[in-house]
Design a protein around this motif. Structure first.
Motif, PDB file in Angstrom:
ATOM      1  N   SER A   1       0.845  -1.198   0.000  1.00 19.71           N
ATOM      2  CA  SER A   1       0.000   0.000   0.000  1.00 19.71           C
ATOM      3  C   SER A   1       0.875   1.241   0.000  1.00 19.71           C
ATOM      4  O   SER A   1       2.097   1.167   0.127  1.00 19.71           O
ATOM      5  N   ALA A   2       0.228   2.396  -0.136  1.00 21.40           N
ATOM      6  CA  ALA A   2       0.966   3.662  -0.173  1.00 21.40           C
ATOM      7  C   ALA A   2       1.720   3.899   1.126  1.00 21.40           C
ATOM      8  O   ALA A   2       2.754   4.583   1.149  1.00 21.40           O
ATOM      9  N   ASP A   3       1.234   3.328   2.244  1.00 17.66           N
ATOM     10  CA  ASP A   3       1.912   3.490   3.539  1.00 17.66           C
ATOM     11  C   ASP A   3       3.267   2.789   3.569  1.00 17.66           C
ATOM     12  O   ASP A   3       4.073   3.036   4.473  1.00 17.66           O
ATOM     13  N   ASP A   4       3.514   1.880   2.602  1.00 18.23           N
ATOM     14  CA  ASP A   4       4.779   1.135   2.578  1.00 18.23           C
ATOM     15  C   ASP A   4       5.890   1.899   1.877  1.00 18.23           C
ATOM     16  O   ASP A   4       6.995   1.373   1.711  1.00 18.23           O
ATOM     17  N   ALA A   5       5.619   3.114   1.477  1.00 12.70           N
ATOM     18  CA  ALA A   5       6.661   3.915   0.815  1.00 12.70           C
ATOM     19  C   ALA A   5       7.837   4.110   1.761  1.00 12.70           C
ATOM     20  O   ALA A   5       7.667   4.239   2.975  1.00 12.70           O
ATOM     21  N   GLU A   6       9.058   4.140   1.205  1.00  7.17           N
ATOM     22  CA  GLU A   6      10.257   4.281   2.047  1.00  7.17           C
ATOM     23  C   GLU A   6      11.373   4.961   1.278  1.00  7.17           C
ATOM     24  O   GLU A   6      11.358   5.039   0.045  1.00  7.17           O
TER      25      GLU A   6
ATOM     26  N   ALA B   1      22.509  11.016  -3.679  1.00  2.29           N
ATOM     27  CA  ALA B   1      21.733  10.047  -4.457  1.00  2.29           C
ATOM     28  C   ALA B   1      20.765   9.342  -3.516  1.00  2.29           C
ATOM     29  O   ALA B   1      21.185   8.644  -2.592  1.00  2.29           O
ATOM     30  N   VAL B   2      19.470   9.557  -3.724  1.00  3.16           N
ATOM     31  CA  VAL B   2      18.439   9.002  -2.850  1.00  3.16           C
ATOM     32  C   VAL B   2      17.336   8.421  -3.723  1.00  3.16           C
ATOM     33  O   VAL B   2      17.024   8.963  -4.788  1.00  3.16           O
ATOM     34  N   THR B   3      16.738   7.317  -3.267  1.00  2.00           N
ATOM     35  CA  THR B   3      15.622   6.707  -3.989  1.00  2.00           C
ATOM     36  C   THR B   3      14.407   6.644  -3.086  1.00  2.00           C
ATOM     37  O   THR B   3      14.518   6.244  -1.921  1.00  2.00           O
ATOM     38  N   LEU B   4      13.275   7.060  -3.613  1.00  2.00           N
ATOM     39  CA  LEU B   4      12.014   6.990  -2.887  1.00  2.00           C
ATOM     40  C   LEU B   4      11.200   5.860  -3.520  1.00  2.00           C
ATOM     41  O   LEU B   4      10.821   5.954  -4.686  1.00  2.00           O
ATOM     42  N   VAL B   5      10.986   4.793  -2.778  1.00  2.00           N
ATOM     43  CA  VAL B   5      10.232   3.645  -3.288  1.00  2.00           C
ATOM     44  C   VAL B   5       8.754   3.849  -2.950  1.00  2.00           C
ATOM     45  O   VAL B   5       8.384   3.968  -1.781  1.00  2.00           O
ATOM     46  N   VAL B   6       7.914   3.899  -3.994  1.00  2.00           N
ATOM     47  CA  VAL B   6       6.479   4.119  -3.828  1.00  2.00           C
ATOM     48  C   VAL B   6       5.750   2.836  -4.203  1.00  2.00           C
ATOM     49  O   VAL B   6       6.054   2.218  -5.228  1.00  2.00           O
ATOM     50  N   ARG B   7       4.781   2.448  -3.379  1.00  2.00           N
ATOM     51  CA  ARG B   7       4.050   1.210  -3.631  1.00  2.00           C
ATOM     52  C   ARG B   7       2.551   1.474  -3.681  1.00  2.00           C
ATOM     53  O   ARG B   7       2.055   2.447  -3.094  1.00  2.00           O
ATOM     54  N   GLY B   8       1.823   0.593  -4.384  1.00  2.00           N
ATOM     55  CA  GLY B   8       0.372   0.714  -4.482  1.00  2.00           C
ATOM     56  C   GLY B   8      -0.242  -0.609  -4.882  1.00  2.00           C
ATOM     57  O   GLY B   8       0.452  -1.513  -5.382  1.00  2.00           O
ATOM     58  N   GLY B   9      -1.545  -0.719  -4.691  1.00  2.00           N
ATOM     59  CA  GLY B   9      -2.226  -1.984  -4.936  1.00  2.00           C
ATOM     60  C   GLY B   9      -2.331  -2.374  -6.393  1.00  2.00           C
ATOM     61  O   GLY B   9      -2.357  -3.562  -6.726  1.00  2.00           O
ATOM     62  N   THR B  10      -2.418  -1.410  -7.298  1.00  2.00           N
ATOM     63  CA  THR B  10      -2.504  -1.700  -8.734  1.00  2.00           C
ATOM     64  C   THR B  10      -1.535  -0.782  -9.478  1.00  2.00           C
ATOM     65  O   THR B  10      -1.045   0.211  -8.934  1.00  2.00           O
TER      66      THR B  10
END
Length: 552
Positions: free
Chosen positions: A209-214, A371-380
């Motif tokens: 889900s979006a809350d899993d972003a890191e 250098a930084v990466t923002l990992v974004v997650r979602g259900g679809t």
């Protein structure tokens, strides 16, 4: 009725057969209708209660978004004046990173108010002059309305990120994502307070889900090492970037090899292996212990690399290669013959890690530490794509605020105050330019009016409330759709970078002026007929209902 440009007697016989020509007021009406039609399409997406568009291409791929520039770029727009409106969105996105819908809607409204003046026989040149005067004055007023913001003001930066993401599918986790955005920006901010947000990668992954972003310190590549026998982690990595295949080349012409005996086949295979050993030998001799290859790597070469203890990844995206090159200092080599060992980059650590349940390659401790990466997650895929766009808008919004050091109140507050002050300015100018300046001032009210309409509120009541608040000196009063009243947007945390507003007004005014100065449309044979006024009216109606523009 006035006519602008030469009459038919001046133009007869000079065009190729089949050329279509529209001149004078007809040309202006045609272009204005096209501009208004484009604005109508994206208008319903503006604000926290804006609606989304579903765009389906010719092969059935679906995009669901309310991002203005994405909508316009995905649409098959053909009308030349409509393409100019698309150009506004692209320029706004490139320069400010957000505010694309605002710029297009404002340009459409400027054309609409200009049309009213044209009906009163005000010449287009006078309107353009008045618009330019209003644009210049608006820039000065915006500077007065802005306030300073710096890297140490984390709360304001978080509000800016949250405002940029509002209405873009990130409402439930907006605060979490805004905190991550500001943290990511702070990690790449140098000692002088400069932050180049292009050093922040946004990696989108379906699942969770979006809350899993890191946030991951370093570069995250959505790839795995080629072979399980390769090291899972390399410290003090010497990195080689290759844009050349580590495999046998295919011949450019059809060729046939006839093998009649087993030993001939063995000899042929042995020769192939020898050539691949030579390729891998050059990599080993260079001292590289990590190889990122933009092209293919043969299975035999893969085993040789694993045996040599080299961490290898193949089929890399060009954008990923360029990011790694900038972070590690390694140039991208286009030929195996060019490997000398002097072109290696450096990273403190390259490892394969499991992030959010999937294996990825993480490069950290680079020569360029920002250098930084923002990992974004979602259900679809649709959800994660929209979240990715929202995060990118937030990043660029924070970056623009830090780069310029200035921000303004959002929620239609700036537009209402500009409208009030420009009306007063126009009264002092006099002449016919005054009409254009007042029209410009009136057009600015389209932003708070649209915010009210999209929230299901009465736009007349809300505009009256906002006007009263601004006349009483509340310069930061904007629309709160939830409480349905005018509130202090700065105190409420609805804040935007100054650049977004100044660029939107500038782009909209310039595009409107360019369209108004066109007095003749000449379509060469084969270029396609211009849409009729009836077709334009149909397109505007479809846009107002949230539909597409199939006839453009």
């Amino acid at each position: 009725m006035q006519q602008y440009g030469g009459g038919p007697e001046m133009n007869a016989g000079i065009y190729r057969e089949g050329t279509e020509k529209t001149g004078g007021r007809d040309a202006l009406s045609n272009n204005i209708a096209a501009g208004k039609a484009v604005a109508a399409v994206v208008r319903t997406t503006l604000g926290p209660q804006g609606m989304d568009k579903m765009l389906v291409d010719s092969i059935g791929d679906v995009v669901i978004t309310n991002d203005g520039v994405t909508i316009l770029q995905e649409m098959a727009i053909e009308h030349p004046a409509a393409k100019m409106m698309v150009g506004i969105a692209k320029t706004q996105d490139d320069e400010a990173g957000d505010g694309t819908t605002t710029a297009v809607v404002l340009a459409g409204e400027l054309l609409k108010t200009a049309e009213t003046l044209l009906d009163q026989d005000v010449h287009p040149t006078v309107i353009v002059q008045g618009y330019r005067m209003a644009q210049e004055k608006a820039g000065k007023i915006l500077e007065e309305l802005s306030f300073a913001v710096g890297p140490e003001e984390r709360e304001i930066l978080t509000r800016i990120a949250g405002t940029a993401m509002t209405g873009k599918g990130a409402e439930t986790t907006k605060e979490h994502l805004a905190d991550l955005i500001v943290e990511a920006v702070s990690q790449i901010t140098d000692e002088e307070g400069h932050a180049d947000v292009t050093n922040i990668r946004v990696e989108k992954k379906v699942g969770g889900s979006a809350d899993d972003a890191e946030i991951i310190e370093g570069i995250v590549i959505d790839k795995e090492r080629l072979h399980p026998s390769m090291p899972g982690s390399v410290t003090d990595a010497e990195i080689l970037l290759l844009n050349a295949a580590i495999e046998m080349r295919k011949t450019e012409v059809d060729a046939e090899i006839t093998i009649t005996r087993p030993e001939e086949l063995e000899g042929y295979l042995a020769k192939e292996e020898e050539m691949q050993r030579e390729m891998v030998g050059r990599i080993i001799a260079s001292g590289a212990d990590v190889v990122f290859c933009q092209k293919g790597i043969d299975e035999f070469a893969e085993k040789l690399l694993a045996k040599a203890g080299i961490f290898a990844v193949r089929r890399m995206k060009k954008s990923d290669m360029e990011t790694i090159a900038e972070a590690t200092g390694a140039p991208i080599i286009s030929s195996l013959d060019a490997i000398s060992g002097e072109e290696l980059g450096y990273a403190g650590k390259v490892e394969e890690k499991r992030l959010s349940g999937e294996r990825m390659v993480v490069i950290s401790g680079c020569r360029n530490p920002h250098a930084v990466t923002l990992v974004v997650r979602g259900g679809t895929s649709h959800v994660v794509d929209e979240l990715g766009l929202a995060v990118e808008d937030g990043l660029r919004g924070v970056g623009a605020a830090l780069e310029d050091g200035k921000a303004v109140a959002g929620g239609g507050a700036v537009e209402m105050e500009l409208s009030r002050r420009l009306s007063a300015y126009g009264s002092g100018v006099g002449g016919r330019e005054q009409l254009a300046i007042e029209a410009f001032a009136s057009a600015l009210e389209v932003i708070p009016r649209t915010l009210a309409e999209n929230a299901g509120l009465d736009p007349i009541d809300m505009l009256a409330s906002l006007r009263t608040a601004h006349e009483q000196g509340m310069t930061t009063a904007g629309l709160n759709p939830e409480t349905q009243e005018a509130v202090d947007m700065r105190a409420a945390g609805v804040i935007e970078p100054l650049r977004i507003k100044s660029q939107a007004i500038s782009s909209a005014a310039e595009a409107a002026a360019m369209i108004l100065r066109i007095d003749e449309i000449i379509a060469s044979s084969g270029a396609g007929a211009m849409p009729s006024e009836e077709e334009m009216a149909a397109m505007q109606a479809m846009g107002g209902m949230g539909g597409g523009m199939p006839m453009m």
